[in-house]
Write a protein that holds these residues in place. Structure first.
Motif, PDB file in Angstrom:
ATOM      1  N   ALA B   9       0.852  -1.175  -0.079  1.00 51.21           N
ATOM      2  CA  ALA B   9       0.183   0.093   0.179  1.00 51.21           C
ATOM      3  C   ALA B   9       0.878   1.194  -0.008  1.00 51.21           C
ATOM      4  CB  ALA B   9      -0.766   0.027   1.319  1.00 51.21           C
ATOM      5  N   ALA B  10       1.945   1.304   0.722  1.00 46.35           N
ATOM      6  CA  ALA B  10       2.831   2.498   0.717  1.00 46.35           C
ATOM      7  C   ALA B  10       3.510   2.820  -0.657  1.00 46.35           C
ATOM      8  CB  ALA B  10       4.045   1.937   1.602  1.00 46.35           C
ATOM      9  N   ASP B  11       3.270   1.855  -1.638  1.00 50.36           N
ATOM     10  CA  ASP B  11       4.176   1.878  -2.737  1.00 50.36           C
ATOM     11  C   ASP B  11       3.224   2.367  -3.847  1.00 50.36           C
ATOM     12  OD1 ASP B  11       6.659   1.543  -1.701  1.00 50.36           O
ATOM     13  OD2 ASP B  11       6.419  -0.666  -2.169  1.00 50.36           O
ATOM     14  N   PHE B  12       1.814   2.294  -3.347  1.00 46.49           N
ATOM     15  CA  PHE B  12       0.982   2.684  -4.384  1.00 46.49           C
ATOM     16  C   PHE B  12       0.980   4.130  -5.077  1.00 46.49           C
ATOM     17  CE2 PHE B  12      -2.876   0.338  -2.523  1.00 46.49           C
ATOM     18  CZ  PHE B  12      -2.353  -0.913  -2.709  1.00 46.49           C
ATOM     19  N   GLN B  13       0.893   4.140  -6.416  1.00 46.01           N
ATOM     20  CA  GLN B  13       0.875   5.530  -7.170  1.00 46.01           C
ATOM     21  C   GLN B  13      -0.133   6.034  -7.545  1.00 46.01           C
ATOM     22  OE1 GLN B  13       4.409   5.034  -9.925  1.00 46.01           O
ATOM     23  NE2 GLN B  13       5.660   3.719  -8.494  1.00 46.01           N
ATOM     24  N   LEU B  14      -0.688   7.051  -7.308  1.00 45.59           N
ATOM     25  CA  LEU B  14      -1.892   7.399  -7.831  1.00 45.59           C
ATOM     26  C   LEU B  14      -2.140   7.824  -9.257  1.00 45.59           C
ATOM     27  CD1 LEU B  14      -4.811   8.488  -6.937  1.00 45.59           C
ATOM     28  CD2 LEU B  14      -4.003  10.706  -6.692  1.00 45.59           C
ATOM     29  N   PRO B  15      -1.324   8.034 -10.051  1.00 47.63           N
ATOM     30  CA  PRO B  15      -1.559   7.973 -11.702  1.00 47.63           C
ATOM     31  C   PRO B  15      -1.694   6.697 -12.058  1.00 47.63           C
ATOM     32  CG  PRO B  15       0.289   9.439 -10.852  1.00 47.63           C
ATOM     33  CD  PRO B  15       0.021   8.820  -9.556  1.00 47.63           C
ATOM     34  N   ARG B  16      -0.923   5.524 -11.520  1.00 52.14           N
ATOM     35  CA  ARG B  16      -0.922   4.448 -12.033  1.00 52.14           C
ATOM     36  C   ARG B  16      -2.360   3.587 -11.559  1.00 52.14           C
ATOM     37  NH1 ARG B  16       4.090   0.315 -11.479  1.00 52.14           N
ATOM     38  NH2 ARG B  16       3.380  -1.138 -13.545  1.00 52.14           N
ATOM     39  N   ILE B  17      -2.817   3.961 -10.662  1.00 52.88           N
ATOM     40  CA  ILE B  17      -3.987   3.659 -10.181  1.00 52.88           C
ATOM     41  C   ILE B  17      -5.244   4.119 -11.160  1.00 52.88           C
ATOM     42  CG2 ILE B  17      -5.841   3.529  -8.299  1.00 52.88           C
ATOM     43  CD1 ILE B  17      -3.763   3.174  -6.349  1.00 52.88           C
ATOM     44  N   LEU B  18      -5.056   5.391 -11.293  1.00 51.80           N
ATOM     45  CA  LEU B  18      -6.235   6.263 -12.249  1.00 51.80           C
ATOM     46  C   LEU B  18      -6.199   5.525 -13.708  1.00 51.80           C
ATOM     47  CD1 LEU B  18      -5.766  10.024 -10.760  1.00 51.80           C
ATOM     48  CD2 LEU B  18      -7.614   8.158 -10.278  1.00 51.80           C
ATOM     49  N   ALA B  19      -4.933   5.335 -13.901  1.00 48.85           N
ATOM     50  CA  ALA B  19      -4.648   4.865 -15.327  1.00 48.85           C
ATOM     51  C   ALA B  19      -5.400   3.236 -15.293  1.00 48.85           C
ATOM     52  CB  ALA B  19      -3.286   4.659 -15.889  1.00 48.85           C
ATOM     53  N   ALA B  20      -5.098   2.545 -14.195  1.00 51.07           N
ATOM     54  CA  ALA B  20      -5.864   1.367 -14.273  1.00 51.07           C
ATOM     55  C   ALA B  20      -7.448   1.264 -14.360  1.00 51.07           C
ATOM     56  CB  ALA B  20      -5.182   0.477 -13.004  1.00 51.07           C
ATOM     57  N   LEU B  21      -7.743   2.244 -13.504  1.00 53.95           N
ATOM     58  CA  LEU B  21      -9.284   2.574 -13.486  1.00 53.95           C
ATOM     59  C   LEU B  21      -9.780   3.191 -14.785  1.00 53.95           C
ATOM     60  CD1 LEU B  21      -9.283   3.476  -9.735  1.00 53.95           C
ATOM     61  CD2 LEU B  21     -10.135   1.204 -10.608  1.00 53.95           C
ATOM     62  N   ALA B  22      -9.045   3.676 -15.602  1.00 50.89           N
ATOM     63  CA  ALA B  22      -9.635   4.598 -16.663  1.00 50.89           C
ATOM     64  C   ALA B  22     -10.067   3.841 -17.981  1.00 50.89           C
ATOM     65  CB  ALA B  22      -8.420   5.414 -17.106  1.00 50.89           C
ATOM     66  N   ASP B  23      -9.766   2.609 -17.834  1.00 50.86           N
ATOM     67  CA  ASP B  23     -10.224   1.637 -18.791  1.00 50.86           C
ATOM     68  C   ASP B  23     -11.714   0.935 -18.588  1.00 50.86           C
ATOM     69  OD1 ASP B  23      -9.300  -0.292 -21.438  1.00 50.86           O
ATOM     70  OD2 ASP B  23     -10.432  -1.075 -20.227  1.00 50.86           O
ATOM     71  N   PRO B  24     -12.486   1.208 -19.335  1.00 49.47           N
ATOM     72  CA  PRO B  24     -13.888   0.814 -19.153  1.00 49.47           C
ATOM     73  C   PRO B  24     -13.870  -0.562 -18.728  1.00 49.47           C
ATOM     74  CG  PRO B  24     -14.013   1.932 -20.938  1.00 49.47           C
ATOM     75  CD  PRO B  24     -12.637   1.936 -20.554  1.00 49.47           C
ATOM     76  N   HIS B  25     -13.339  -1.691 -19.507  1.00 48.95           N
ATOM     77  CA  HIS B  25     -13.369  -2.706 -19.027  1.00 48.95           C
ATOM     78  C   HIS B  25     -12.707  -3.041 -17.664  1.00 48.95           C
ATOM     79  CE1 HIS B  25     -12.824  -3.157 -23.738  1.00 48.95           C
ATOM     80  NE2 HIS B  25     -14.039  -3.538 -23.469  1.00 48.95           N
ATOM     81  N   ARG B  26     -11.782  -2.408 -17.221  1.00 51.56           N
ATOM     82  CA  ARG B  26     -11.165  -2.547 -16.266  1.00 51.56           C
ATOM     83  C   ARG B  26     -11.839  -2.150 -14.964  1.00 51.56           C
ATOM     84  NH1 ARG B  26      -5.710  -1.758 -18.827  1.00 51.56           N
ATOM     85  NH2 ARG B  26      -5.905   0.440 -18.319  1.00 51.56           N
ATOM     86  N   LEU B  27     -12.756  -0.990 -15.389  1.00 48.04           N
ATOM     87  CA  LEU B  27     -13.624  -0.308 -14.433  1.00 48.04           C
ATOM     88  C   LEU B  27     -14.702  -1.189 -13.933  1.00 48.04           C
ATOM     89  CD1 LEU B  27     -15.374   3.319 -14.423  1.00 48.04           C
ATOM     90  CD2 LEU B  27     -14.554   2.061 -12.705  1.00 48.04           C
ATOM     91  N   ALA B  28     -15.283  -1.702 -15.043  1.00 51.92           N
ATOM     92  CA  ALA B  28     -16.248  -2.786 -14.872  1.00 51.92           C
ATOM     93  C   ALA B  28     -15.898  -4.186 -14.063  1.00 51.92           C
ATOM     94  CB  ALA B  28     -16.743  -3.275 -15.957  1.00 51.92           C
ATOM     95  N   THR B  29     -14.739  -4.419 -14.195  1.00 52.09           N
ATOM     96  CA  THR B  29     -14.098  -5.531 -13.353  1.00 52.09           C
ATOM     97  C   THR B  29     -14.056  -5.203 -11.975  1.00 52.09           C
ATOM     98  OG1 THR B  29     -12.691  -6.318 -15.343  1.00 52.09           O
ATOM     99  CG2 THR B  29     -12.269  -7.076 -13.119  1.00 52.09           C
ATOM    100  N   VAL B  30     -13.407  -3.925 -11.851  1.00 53.05           N
ATOM    101  CA  VAL B  30     -13.398  -3.294 -10.380  1.00 53.05           C
ATOM    102  C   VAL B  30     -14.753  -3.326  -9.754  1.00 53.05           C
ATOM    103  CG1 VAL B  30     -12.553  -1.511  -9.028  1.00 53.05           C
ATOM    104  CG2 VAL B  30     -11.113  -2.316 -10.734  1.00 53.05           C
ATOM    105  N   ARG B  31     -15.656  -2.978 -10.316  1.00 54.42           N
ATOM    106  CA  ARG B  31     -16.951  -2.358  -9.700  1.00 54.42           C
ATOM    107  C   ARG B  31     -17.502  -3.983  -9.442  1.00 54.42           C
ATOM    108  NH1 ARG B  31     -18.698   3.251 -10.967  1.00 54.42           N
ATOM    109  NH2 ARG B  31     -18.799   3.377 -13.285  1.00 54.42           N
ATOM    110  N   TYR B  32     -17.242  -4.902 -10.477  1.00 50.21           N
ATOM    111  CA  TYR B  32     -17.866  -6.270 -10.326  1.00 50.21           C
ATOM    112  C   TYR B  32     -17.478  -6.832  -9.068  1.00 50.21           C
ATOM    113  CZ  TYR B  32     -19.639 -10.973 -10.708  1.00 50.21           C
ATOM    114  OH  TYR B  32     -20.440 -12.000 -10.532  1.00 50.21           O
TER     115      TYR B  32
END
Lengths: 109, 109
Positions: B9-32
């Motif tokens: 958790a200490a190494d989380f990078q916000l831009p990277r997380i936002l980029a991961a969530l920015a793809d609709p497929h991945r967003l749907a996955t995360v929401r699921y």
DNA sequence: CGTACAGTTCGAATTGCATCGAACTTCGAG
DNA sequence: CTCGAAGTTCGATGCAATTCGAACTGTACG
């Protein structure tokens, strides 16, 4: 000249907003205007630590505007950017606060 | 085989997380997985409305894992994905709630 | 008017991302 | 052991994003 479409709050698309915020340069830009309020673009470029050409900054600002994250106001020859906080809050409550208030990790190599 | 690095958790990078969530497929996955808890990947692919090959889904899941958004647990031949809610909340309070609870605009053609 | 400043647009180069099929590994069930 | 299901990895491909410099438009100011 300025055909950039700034969408209405109802038309905001989360993936697009997240994509706009996912770039470190754009994130820094957003954070700057979030803290300093409406700001002259030239100052933002300097103060937000953005080492890039004018055209690149213009491009990034366009991405932010088209996603709905910021607005631009023109006064004379200068442009001023502002965060669309109310609109963003109305569609995605807590989103911008979480992003703006996030701990900025110590700059790592 | 499984060299995917799931950051602390200490190494989380916000831009990277936002980029991961920015793809609709991945967003749907995360929401699921946010709604259903730890889920078998095969089910996620089906239920989250992801029309893609196995390899593509595997790729997306890797992006999410490397950003720190989800963890994967292997049980037998199957893999199960889970949202790293606590870790995400500890570093970016309110972020995931805002994203998960965001209104999903009605799908219109 | 002419010069400097502010910003956008365009074209081109580089890079990165999403996607697939095929080949491979591993596990569980017969 | 053999077969099928579950995933990963590996190229290859096509598309999008980032970046820059150059050229252009428009404003401000002597």
């Amino acid at each position: 000249m300025d055909d950039v479409i700034e969408p209405a709050a109802a038309d905001f698309q989360l993936p697009r907003i997240l994509a706009a915020l996912a770039d470190p340069h754009r994130l820094a830009t957003v954070r700057y205007v979030a803290v300093h309020g409406e700001s002259w673009c030239g100052l933002v470029m300097q103060e937000a630590g953005l080492a890039m050409s004018k055209s690149t900054f213009s491009h990034h600002l366009r991405i932010l505007r088209e996603a709905g994250v910021v607005t631009k106001r023109i006064s004379g020859a200068k442009g001023y950017a502002q965060l669309r906080k109310e609109d963003l809050d109305s569609r995605f409550p807590g989103l911008m606060d979480a992003i703006i208030d996030a701990e900025v990790p110590a700059r790592q190599a």
